[in-house]
Design a protein around this motif. Structure first.
Motif, PDB file in Angstrom:
ATOM      1  N   CYS A   1      13.309  17.150  42.770  1.00 17.56           N
ATOM      2  CA  CYS A   1      12.925  18.677  43.227  1.00 17.56           C
ATOM      3  C   CYS A   1      12.179  19.424  41.894  1.00 17.56           C
TER       4      CYS A   1
ATOM      5  N   MET B   1      18.473  19.283  53.397  1.00 21.10           N
ATOM      6  CA  MET B   1      18.016  17.951  52.959  1.00 21.10           C
ATOM      7  C   MET B   1      18.074  16.876  53.777  1.00 21.10           C
TER       8      MET B   1
ATOM      9  N   PRO C   1      12.079  15.795  50.869  1.00 18.91           N
ATOM     10  CA  PRO C   1      11.716  15.486  49.446  1.00 18.91           C
ATOM     11  C   PRO C   1      12.570  14.060  49.054  1.00 18.91           C
TER      12      PRO C   1
ATOM     13  N   LYS D   1       3.096  28.937  50.608  1.00 19.28           N
ATOM     14  CA  LYS D   1       4.790  29.330  50.358  1.00 19.28           C
ATOM     15  C   LYS D   1       5.030  28.828  49.028  1.00 19.28           C
TER      16      LYS D   1
ATOM     17  N   ILE E   1       9.253  24.304  58.239  1.00 17.92           N
ATOM     18  CA  ILE E   1       9.306  24.592  56.720  1.00 17.92           C
ATOM     19  C   ILE E   1       8.231  23.948  55.982  1.00 17.92           C
TER      20      ILE E   1
ATOM     21  N   CYS F   1       8.503  20.823  42.011  1.00 17.77           N
ATOM     22  CA  CYS F   1       8.129  22.054  42.818  1.00 17.77           C
ATOM     23  C   CYS F   1       8.938  23.454  42.544  1.00 17.77           C
ATOM     24  N   HIS F   2      10.081  22.931  42.407  1.00 13.59           N
ATOM     25  CA  HIS F   2      11.293  23.998  42.035  1.00 13.59           C
ATOM     26  C   HIS F   2      11.672  24.445  40.705  1.00 13.59           C
TER      27      HIS F   2
ATOM     28  N   PRO G   1       7.665  27.576  46.565  1.00 14.81           N
ATOM     29  CA  PRO G   1       9.088  26.923  46.497  1.00 14.81           C
ATOM     30  C   PRO G   1       9.989  27.963  45.661  1.00 14.81           C
ATOM     31  N   PRO G   2      11.117  28.417  46.291  1.00 18.45           N
ATOM     32  CA  PRO G   2      11.852  29.358  45.510  1.00 18.45           C
ATOM     33  C   PRO G   2      12.615  28.677  44.307  1.00 18.45           C
TER      34      PRO G   2
ATOM     35  N   ASN H   1       1.337  25.110  47.175  1.00 19.11           N
ATOM     36  CA  ASN H   1       2.349  24.579  48.266  1.00 19.11           C
ATOM     37  C   ASN H   1       2.024  25.126  49.714  1.00 19.11           C
TER      38      ASN H   1
ATOM     39  N   TYR I   1      24.604  24.104  53.485  1.00 22.61           N
ATOM     40  CA  TYR I   1      23.358  24.203  54.041  1.00 22.61           C
ATOM     41  C   TYR I   1      22.235  23.525  53.172  1.00 22.61           C
TER      42      TYR I   1
ATOM     43  N   VAL J   1      18.667  13.815  40.299  1.00 22.61           N
ATOM     44  CA  VAL J   1      17.834  14.213  41.728  1.00 22.61           C
ATOM     45  C   VAL J   1      17.013  15.552  41.283  1.00 22.61           C
TER      46      VAL J   1
HETATM   47  C1  HEM Z   1      12.181  25.585  50.024  1.00 23.19           C
HETATM   48  C2  HEM Z   1      15.498  22.584  48.041  1.00 23.19           C
HETATM   49  C3  HEM Z   1      12.283  19.454  46.633  1.00 23.19           C
HETATM   50  C4  HEM Z   1       8.656  22.520  47.899  1.00 23.19           C
HETATM   51  C5  HEM Z   1      13.278  25.036  49.609  1.00 23.19           C
HETATM   52  C6  HEM Z   1      14.593  25.594  49.709  1.00 23.19           C
HETATM   53  C7  HEM Z   1      15.507  24.756  49.380  1.00 23.19           C
HETATM   54  C8  HEM Z   1      14.939  23.714  48.518  1.00 23.19           C
HETATM   55  C9  HEM Z   1      16.808  25.107  49.111  1.00 23.19           C
HETATM   56  C10 HEM Z   1      14.794  26.891  50.364  1.00 23.19           C
HETATM   57  C11 HEM Z   1      15.028  26.902  51.897  1.00 23.19           C
HETATM   58  C12 HEM Z   1      15.276  28.174  52.363  1.00 23.19           C
HETATM   59  O1  HEM Z   1      14.335  29.173  52.326  1.00 23.19           O
HETATM   60  O2  HEM Z   1      16.285  28.458  52.972  1.00 23.19           O
HETATM   61  C13 HEM Z   1      15.071  21.617  47.354  1.00 23.19           C
HETATM   62  C14 HEM Z   1      15.610  20.429  46.685  1.00 23.19           C
HETATM   63  C15 HEM Z   1      14.688  19.387  46.316  1.00 23.19           C
HETATM   64  C16 HEM Z   1      13.184  20.148  46.777  1.00 23.19           C
HETATM   65  C17 HEM Z   1      17.214  20.560  46.791  1.00 23.19           C
HETATM   66  C18 HEM Z   1      14.893  18.235  45.838  1.00 23.19           C
HETATM   67  C19 HEM Z   1      15.942  17.552  46.451  1.00 23.19           C
HETATM   68  C20 HEM Z   1      10.811  19.918  46.716  1.00 23.19           C
HETATM   69  C21 HEM Z   1       9.794  19.318  46.438  1.00 23.19           C
HETATM   70  C22 HEM Z   1       8.800  20.310  47.069  1.00 23.19           C
HETATM   71  C23 HEM Z   1       9.410  21.423  47.515  1.00 23.19           C
HETATM   72  C24 HEM Z   1       9.534  17.984  45.291  1.00 23.19           C
HETATM   73  C25 HEM Z   1       7.213  19.934  46.806  1.00 23.19           C
HETATM   74  C26 HEM Z   1       6.533  19.087  47.151  1.00 23.19           C
HETATM   75  C27 HEM Z   1       9.153  23.680  48.728  1.00 23.19           C
HETATM   76  C28 HEM Z   1       8.649  24.626  49.424  1.00 23.19           C
HETATM   77  C29 HEM Z   1       9.699  25.427  49.850  1.00 23.19           C
HETATM   78  C30 HEM Z   1      10.902  24.924  49.565  1.00 23.19           C
HETATM   79  C31 HEM Z   1       7.041  24.773  49.507  1.00 23.19           C
HETATM   80  C32 HEM Z   1       9.381  26.910  50.684  1.00 23.19           C
HETATM   81  C33 HEM Z   1       9.371  26.631  52.195  1.00 23.19           C
HETATM   82  C34 HEM Z   1       9.308  27.626  53.153  1.00 23.19           C
HETATM   83  O3  HEM Z   1       9.486  28.778  52.781  1.00 23.19           O
HETATM   84  O4  HEM Z   1       8.542  27.160  54.256  1.00 23.19           O
HETATM   85  N1  HEM Z   1      13.359  23.811  48.971  1.00 23.19           N
HETATM   86  N2  HEM Z   1      13.564  21.268  47.479  1.00 23.19           N
HETATM   87  N3  HEM Z   1      10.634  21.248  47.558  1.00 23.19           N
HETATM   88  N4  HEM Z   1      10.617  23.649  48.810  1.00 23.19           N
HETATM   89 FE1  HEM Z   1      12.335  22.485  48.047  1.00 23.19          FE
END
Ligand code: HEM
Length: 230
Positions: free
Chosen positions: A36, A130, A162, A107, A157, A39-40, A109-110, A104, A125, A31
């Motif tokens: 993920c 998710m 995703p 913001k 967010i 972006c991450h 992605p961390p 993005n 969490y 996955v």
């Molecule tokens: C933030 C997990 C896929 C873009 C996050 C955070 C987690 C996470 C844990 C942090 C949330 C927090 O600050 O508490 C995941 C997982 C993914 C996934 C497990 C796959 C299953 C993606 C994808 C994108 C993306 C594909 C881009 C299209 C972002 C962005 C943030 C973020 C931009 C920052 C959000 C904010 O601060 O508003 N993600 N992510 N993520 N993710 Fe993902």
């Protein structure tokens, strides 16, 4: 137990021996890899670390070779591209934080290497996040570029949802519901944040066995020493 307690995941990824379910770890990596990682980043992991998930050397070499890595400078002072090798760190989707944020909506992605440790609720969490995308309640205005998520603090967010049902096709045939993918990726991220957890649990178990055996020997010794006393 915490506010995100999910029952099935709360420590559900580990059994009484404190080890992770290898199949769940591999599904979770799938996955991460297919969804993920668009972006991450996960900078603290190298491809060779995947041996802990049960992949063999040939599989890891093949996974690493699937990525083009920028390396250098070479003797001419130029950067060049080469195939990934097991010693490489996981390839990051963006060259730096600024590019990541720009792609993005501002913001970034961390990095997910330690996210399970960094967020209250840990792996629960992650599952809640998710599976927490839903239509905003009446009266809640979601700003443009934002997505409503019931688990995210503030509920808006930048990450779009995703996961989708059937979004990945699991190599082991497990049905890829959103819930299943969420649990699997949370398990993988929990392992990544604490790769020595299993070794610690194993040591703990050995210590317990040692103490039980020692207690038996001491009891037998006590009985022998005091055998003639009344
Ligand atoms: C933030 C997990 C896929 C873009 C996050 C955070 C987690 C996470 C844990 C942090 C949330 C927090 O600050 O508490 C995941 C997982 C993914 C996934 C497990 C796959 C299953 C993606 C994808 C994108 C993306 C594909 C881009 C299209 C972002 C962005 C943030 C973020 C931009 C920052 C959000 C904010 O601060 O508003 N993600 N992510 N993520 N993710 Fe993902």
């Amino acid at each position: 137990k915490n506010e995100w307690s999910h029952g099935a995941v709360t420590r559900g990824f580990s059994n009484i021996f404190g080890t992770f379910d290898r199949k769940a770890l591999q599904r979770g990596f799938q996955v991460y890899k297919e969804v993920c990682s668009a972006c991450h980043s996960m900078n603290l992991l190298s491809y060779r670390n995947l041996s802990a998930l049960g992949y063999n050397e040939a599989e890891i070499t093949a996974i690493a070779a699937g990525y083009d890595m920028t390396d250098g400078p070479n003797d001419e002072g130029e950067m060049f591209t080469r195939k990934g090798v097991p010693a490489d760190h996981f390839k990051a989707p963006f060259p730096n934080e600024k590019a990541a944020a720009a792609a993005n909506g501002g913001k970034a992605p961390p990095d997910l290497s330690l996210i399970v440790k960094a967020r209250k609720g840990g792996e629960d969490y992650i599952v809640a996040l998710m599976t927490g995308f839903e239509p905003a309640p009446a009266g809640f205005t979601v700003p443009s570029g934002g997505n409503y998520n019931k688990a995210f603090p503030g509920h808006v967010i930048a990450m779009p949802p995703p996961l989708s049902d059937g979004g990945v096709t699991y190599a082991d045939g497990t049905k890829a519901t959103v819930e299943q993918q969420a649990k699997d990726v949370a398990t993988f991220l929990a392992w990544a944040a604490e790769p020595n957890l299993e070794a610690r649990h194993e040591m703990g178990l050995k210590v317990m066995i040692f103490l039980i055996v020692l207690a038996g020997i001491l009891y037998a010794a006590k009985r022998a020493v005091w055998a003639d006393q009344h």
